[in-house]
Structures are given as C-alpha cells and as structure tokens.
Motif scaffolding. Structure first.
Motif, PDB file in Angstrom:
ATOM      1  N   ARG A   1       0.828  -1.207   0.000  1.00  0.00           N
ATOM      2  CA  ARG A   1       0.000   0.000   0.000  1.00  0.00           C
ATOM      3  C   ARG A   1       0.865   1.261   0.000  1.00  0.00           C
ATOM      4  NH1 ARG A   1      -5.268  -1.286   1.733  1.00  0.00           N
ATOM      5  NH2 ARG A   1      -5.537   0.709   2.820  1.00  0.00           N
ATOM      6  N   TYR A   2       2.124   1.105  -0.389  1.00  0.00           N
ATOM      7  CA  TYR A   2       3.064   2.223  -0.455  1.00  0.00           C
ATOM      8  C   TYR A   2       3.593   2.337  -1.890  1.00  0.00           C
ATOM      9  CZ  TYR A   2       3.041   1.824   4.622  1.00  0.00           C
ATOM     10  OH  TYR A   2       2.655   1.765   5.942  1.00  0.00           O
ATOM     11  N   PHE A   3       4.224   3.480  -2.151  1.00  0.00           N
ATOM     12  CA  PHE A   3       4.654   3.787  -3.511  1.00  0.00           C
ATOM     13  C   PHE A   3       6.143   4.087  -3.590  1.00  0.00           C
ATOM     14  CE2 PHE A   3       0.185   4.774  -3.343  1.00  0.00           C
ATOM     15  CZ  PHE A   3      -0.299   4.314  -4.555  1.00  0.00           C
ATOM     16  N   MET A   4       6.707   3.741  -4.749  1.00  0.00           N
ATOM     17  CA  MET A   4       7.943   4.351  -5.204  1.00  0.00           C
ATOM     18  C   MET A   4       7.557   5.641  -5.915  1.00  0.00           C
ATOM     19  SD  MET A   4       9.853   5.139  -8.116  1.00  0.00           S
ATOM     20  CE  MET A   4       9.489   4.007  -9.434  1.00  0.00           C
ATOM     21  N   LEU A   5       8.281   6.719  -5.641  1.00  0.00           N
ATOM     22  CA  LEU A   5       8.047   7.992  -6.320  1.00  0.00           C
ATOM     23  C   LEU A   5       9.352   8.443  -6.941  1.00  0.00           C
ATOM     24  CD1 LEU A   5       6.221  10.382  -7.040  1.00  0.00           C
ATOM     25  CD2 LEU A   5       6.922  11.449  -4.878  1.00  0.00           C
ATOM     26  N   ARG A   6       9.297   8.728  -8.227  1.00  0.00           N
ATOM     27  CA  ARG A   6      10.487   9.104  -8.996  1.00  0.00           C
ATOM     28  C   ARG A   6      10.484  10.598  -9.263  1.00  0.00           C
ATOM     29  NH1 ARG A   6      10.845   5.446 -13.957  1.00  0.00           N
ATOM     30  NH2 ARG A   6      11.501   3.955 -12.350  1.00  0.00           N
ATOM     31  N   VAL A   7      11.578  11.251  -8.936  1.00  0.00           N
ATOM     32  CA  VAL A   7      11.742  12.688  -9.171  1.00  0.00           C
ATOM     33  C   VAL A   7      12.733  12.884 -10.304  1.00  0.00           C
ATOM     34  CG1 VAL A   7      12.398  14.900  -8.150  1.00  0.00           C
ATOM     35  CG2 VAL A   7      11.364  13.119  -6.711  1.00  0.00           C
ATOM     36  N   ARG A   8      12.318  13.560 -11.344  1.00  0.00           N
ATOM     37  CA  ARG A   8      13.205  13.796 -12.473  1.00  0.00           C
ATOM     38  C   ARG A   8      14.045  15.047 -12.223  1.00  0.00           C
ATOM     39  NH1 ARG A   8       9.584  13.987 -17.598  1.00  0.00           N
ATOM     40  NH2 ARG A   8      11.459  14.829 -18.566  1.00  0.00           N
ATOM     41  N   THR A   9      15.306  15.004 -12.643  1.00  0.00           N
ATOM     42  CA  THR A   9      16.163  16.187 -12.516  1.00  0.00           C
ATOM     43  C   THR A   9      16.524  16.781 -13.871  1.00  0.00           C
ATOM     44  OG1 THR A   9      18.279  14.979 -12.540  1.00  0.00           O
ATOM     45  CG2 THR A   9      17.159  15.251 -10.398  1.00  0.00           C
TER      46      THR A   9
END
Length: 569
Positions: A100-108
């Motif tokens: 019930r959790y997420f990976m979150l990807r931040v683009r640079t």
C-alpha cells in the motif's frame, strides 16, 4: 483528455495485412488494455484526482486503471509487498505483489541541485519516505515507502524549488539525461543546458505527447566523454563540431535494452543548437504516430527503427515533421576520458568539479542534507547526478577542494573509490520492485566490500574499472548487456534447491575511454549462472583470469570476447 490520431501523412510506409496499432497507418483504435485506458483518459489528468480524492480517502479509494496505469504519469508505482520471494514474482497478479506504499520518482533532467534543492530532497526522504533515496542511472531520485496521503505535500515541496515528477514514468517523454558537467567542463564541445531547458519547458506535460506507444528516453550531451550512454536511448543529441556550421549535435535514434537489446543508430544528421528542440519534437512525434501499439513488448521505438532503417526514419522525420532537410554531419569522436566524472577535475573558470561515488546509488535523507551543508560550506555551486548512479559537485573553489573531499567521507561518498565501488551499479531489486526476482543493492554492496579486500593487489595491475552491473530481473534497468560483467537476476537450482542467482553477461560496453573497441552487447556462456552467495567468488575468479591473460592495454570486454569459455566460468 483524449489525444487524437494525426492527419494521414504525406509519406505513408507500406502497411502489413495485420494492424500494428500505428496511428498514422491503422488509425487510433485501442488494441489492448493499455491503449484502452490511455484513450479513455489522459494520464496527466489523474493528478487532480490524487490531490482531491485519493490523498483524502486513502489507498482503497483508487481504481485499478489509475493505480496500475495513470499513476505512472506522475512518477508513482506501487512497491513490492515485503516477504514475497522471487520465485513467486511471475506467478502473482500485480495486486497480490503490491504493498500500500509507492515508489516515487523525481526527475532532474540534468539540472543543477543547489543547497536548497538538496535539502528539500533530503527532507522529503526523512519526513515522508522512511529515509530512503536512491540515485538511479537515469539521473532521477527515487523514494520508497511513500503514502498516497503524502503525495500532494511532496509535490508542493518539490515544485517550490523547481523539481517535478511529471511524466517521470509511463508512456511519456521520461526524464532527460544531461551531461553532469554541462557549462563548466574545460573540454566541452557545446553546452546542452539551453536545449534541455527548452524541451522540458515546452513539451514535458504536453497532453499531445502524453500517449506514446511506450516510454521514450532522451539523452543530450555536449561533452566529449559521451557521458549520457547515448547508444541506449530512444533519441540522443551528441555534441560534435561541423566543419562548416560549427558546434551542434549528432542525432541518434532507436536504442534500448531490456529483453530485446538494440543499440541506437546514427541518422547521419547534424542538428544546429537552435533547431535541437524542434528536431527532438519531430522524433517523438514519429514515435507517437508510427510506433507499434498492438503488442506492448514490441512498442518501443527500436522496433520501428529495426523495420524502417535509419535512412527511411530520417526521410519521414524531415519530410513529414520538420519540413526541411538536416545537413549531414560528423560522428562523435571516441572518448578519451571517463564519462562518470569521478575524481577532481579543473573547470574552465579556474574552479573544480568533483565526481563522487555512493554505494550503488544509495544516498538517503541524511546524506542529501549533509551534502547540502557541505556544498554551502565550501562555496560550491551545487550537484548534478550522473547516468552511473554517481554525483558531481560543481564549482568548488580551488582552495576548498581538500575540505570537500574530507567532508564527503562521513556522508558515505568518496571521490577516490576503489575500481569496484566506482564501477558497480544495481537496480532497485526485490526489496521494492514488483518485477524483481532477486535482491540487488545489498548483494552488490557486499560484493564490493569483498572484492576490495580480495583484489587489492590486483587492482593496480588493471588499466581502469571493470563495470559490474547487477539487475534483479531480465528488464535491464541496470544495463546488464552493456557492462563488463552484467548479472541478470533469476532463480537458479543448486543440488536440487532453488536459490537466488544470476545469468552472466560478459564483455558488453558503450563508447568509453576504457574500451579498445566500439560499443557492443555482452556475450553469454551457455549454462553460466552464479548464485547470489557465490557472486564475489565468481567475480574474483574471472578478474584474476583477465589480469593473468590480458594483452598489454587490452580492455576487459575485448578479452572477454576472445577468452575460452573455461576462463569465464
């Protein structure tokens, strides 16, 4: 929003008797579930529902087309539920594998991260991601343990410092690889920063480009080290000097790895810097309109290029999308310096940039905050991430370099790593990834520590790093086919018992100063597999064989392709 198929083209490739789902040839009919949910509602639209409904009502309020589909358009994937072994990865449905959790990807997108940006990234990790943060080989920051309730707050913090998760995943133009030393390197051919900034400003988040056949990866560099692995991106612009037109870019198209690896091809076209954004836009439109959508495993741009060839692709690009012919241009020179930028290097302004290695990309909130403090203390400009899970500190005053080097060590970073720490990468692995079969990060970290100890006397005899890439499944997020030693995660059987292990790829590589041949994919030895437990023993064995048998100046990849199979096992 529904993105409609384009007007029928002026130059139409011949169509097969069976629809391949090419919009420009077959029309916009949705031929599978992925195309159906994209046609029903543009993935970009899910942000409003996340902010107004799902973050308020929680995980159970999210319908499956959003959870397993459109969330990717904003950098979100559900992560793997703990305790599910790799043997069950292919047996379970996504909802059975996911937590019930997420990976979150931040683009640079190759941007400079100053102290303010680094602190925000570190605080998000500490406050909202259980201290996790990894540098990916796409120059992204990846968090884990993210709750849907916290996503709007994370976006608020990121966007306050100019960062975003928009189209970090999904069938979209994903994050750009940019040269980590853009604008500062003394030997730079051209600064690609203005081009990347223009493309991201104009086209990231554009609904007309948010329904591609599959993901679309871009790389742009102006540095002669070719530091953005241009051969394995869907589109790459590589700095060159045209003999008449001056500095610009050489255009490459159609690279990607995964289970059907293919290196990109030069189109032979020179792209002036003022036309670079328009040319990039033309290439992605070709993919959108002509890419194969019927079968998802054939939907990358590399399959279209394989069918058309470079000459036809260039003709369609120029005739239908640009409206002019690009001049022919030169190919980039073979690099003479390493593209990972590890170590201390002089900038063109008298200051220095310093490339530092974490262990297989792991940083975390405390490291990011500590790095922000260190950058500020020594008066540096900031940090860029690399395509090798490393980071580069830019703009370090000459008199503060040693202070910076000393300050990196307590943060788990070093600008003077061993060959194995410098050259080892690992994907997320079974710890968080639903596709993974084996653990990767800790396995790679243990291998580095063991090899540093066992091969200390061998390392000085080698001319450069031997790249070791550890991947948790066949999809090659850690670029196993282009590593000296690439390891593809799988379950192996030893004495009748199934245990985590790897299939071995040897002698792959991209254009670099450490190779004495052109880019190529690694070879496999029939039946050669190694257990995760025996991984350090195997690498030690093969490196010692290389050290004993290599010819003067011979790169590992060259030796691996000529060596007898018994020397590779």
């Amino acid at each position: 929003m529904t993105v409609h198929a384009p007007t029928p083209p002026r130059v139409r490739p011949s169509r097969s008797t069976r629809s391949q789902g090419q919009w420009a040839v077959d029309g916009p009919e949705a031929l599978n579930d992925n195309e159906r949910f994209k046609a029903q509602d543009n993935g970009l639209n899910v942000r409003e529902r996340i902010e107004t409904v799902y973050a308020r009502d929680g995980f159970d309020s999210i319908p499956t087309d959003d959870l397993h589909g459109r969330f990717r358009w904003w950098g979100l994937y559900t992560q793997r539920r703990p305790g599910i072994d790799g043997g069950r990865t292919a047996q379970l449905e996504p909802h059975e594998l996911e937590d019930r959790y997420f990976m979150l990807r931040v683009r640079t997108d190759g941007a400079l991260l100053g102290p303010r940006e680094l602190r925000v990234l570190g605080d998000i990790s500490t406050d909202l991601a259980r201290g996790t943060a990894d540098i990916s080989d796409r120059q992204n920051i990846q968090y884990h343990w993210v709750r849907i309730e916290d996503v709007p707050e994370i976006w608020r913090r990121l966007e306050a410092v100019g960062l975003q998760t928009t189209e970090a995943c999904g069938d979209t133009p994903r994050g750009f690889l940019g040269s980590p030393v853009a604008g500062v390197a003394a030997d730079e051919i051209i600064d690609p920063t203005p081009v990347i900034e223009e493309i991201t400003r104009r086209f990231v988040g554009d609904p007309e480009l948010a329904n591609l056949p599959r993901k679309f990866k871009s790389a742009i560099t102006g540095h002669p080290s070719l530091d953005v692995v241009h051969e394995i991106n869907d589109v790459s612009l590589v700095g060159v000097v045209h003999p008449e037109l001056g500095p610009g870019f050489d255009l490459w198209v159609g690279g990607a790895l995964s289970t059907a690896p293919r290196l990109a091809e030069r189109l032979g076209a020179f792209v002036p810097p003022e036309q670079a954004a328009e040319v990039w836009h033309g290439v992605i439109q070709v993919f959108r309109d002509y890419g194969f959508r019927r079968l998802r495993n054939k939907a990358r741009l590399k399959f279209l290029l394989a069918e058309w060839g470079a000459e036809r692709f260039r003709e369609v690009l120029e005739t239908e999308y640009l409206g002019y012919r690009l001049p022919d241009g030169p190919a980039p020179a073979v690099p003479t310096t390493s593209g990972d930028h590890v170590g201390v290097h002089a900038q063109k302004d008298g200051r220095f940039y310093v490339g530092a290695a974490p262990t297989v990309g792991r940083v975390g909130g405390s490291t990011l905050r500590g790095l922000a403090d260190l950058v500020e203390r020594v008066g540096a400009d900031g940090v860029r991430l690399t395509a090798f899970q490393k980071l580069v500190v830019l703009g370090v005053p000459a008199e503060r370099v040693e202070e910076l080097l000393a300050g990196l060590a307590p943060l788990g970073l070093t600008a003077r790593p061993s060959l194995f720490r410098r050259s080892t990468m690992a994907c997320t692995g079974i710890e968080f990834c639903k596709l993974a079969i084996v653990e990767t990060k800790e396995t790679a970290a243990r291998a580095i520590a063991t090899l540093e100890d066992r091969l200390a006397e061998v390392e000085p005899l080698l001319d450069g790093p031997i790249s070791l890439h550890v991947n948790g499944c066949p999809n090659s997020c850690a670029r196993i086919q282009t590593a000296d030693i690439g390891l593809k995660g799988q379950i192996v059987t030893v004495d009748g018992e199934q245990v985590p292990g790897f299939q071995v790829h040897l002698g792959g590589g991209l254009a670099s100063a450490d190779r004495d041949e052109e880019a190529g994919l690694g070879r496999t030895v029939r039946g050669l597999k190694v257990t995760a437990e025996d991984l350090p023993d195997y690498v030690e064995r093969v490196v010692r064989s290389y050290a004993a048998q290599r010819l003067p100046g011979e790169a590992f990849a060259t030796w691996a392709h000529r060596a007898d199979e018994e020397d590779l096992t």
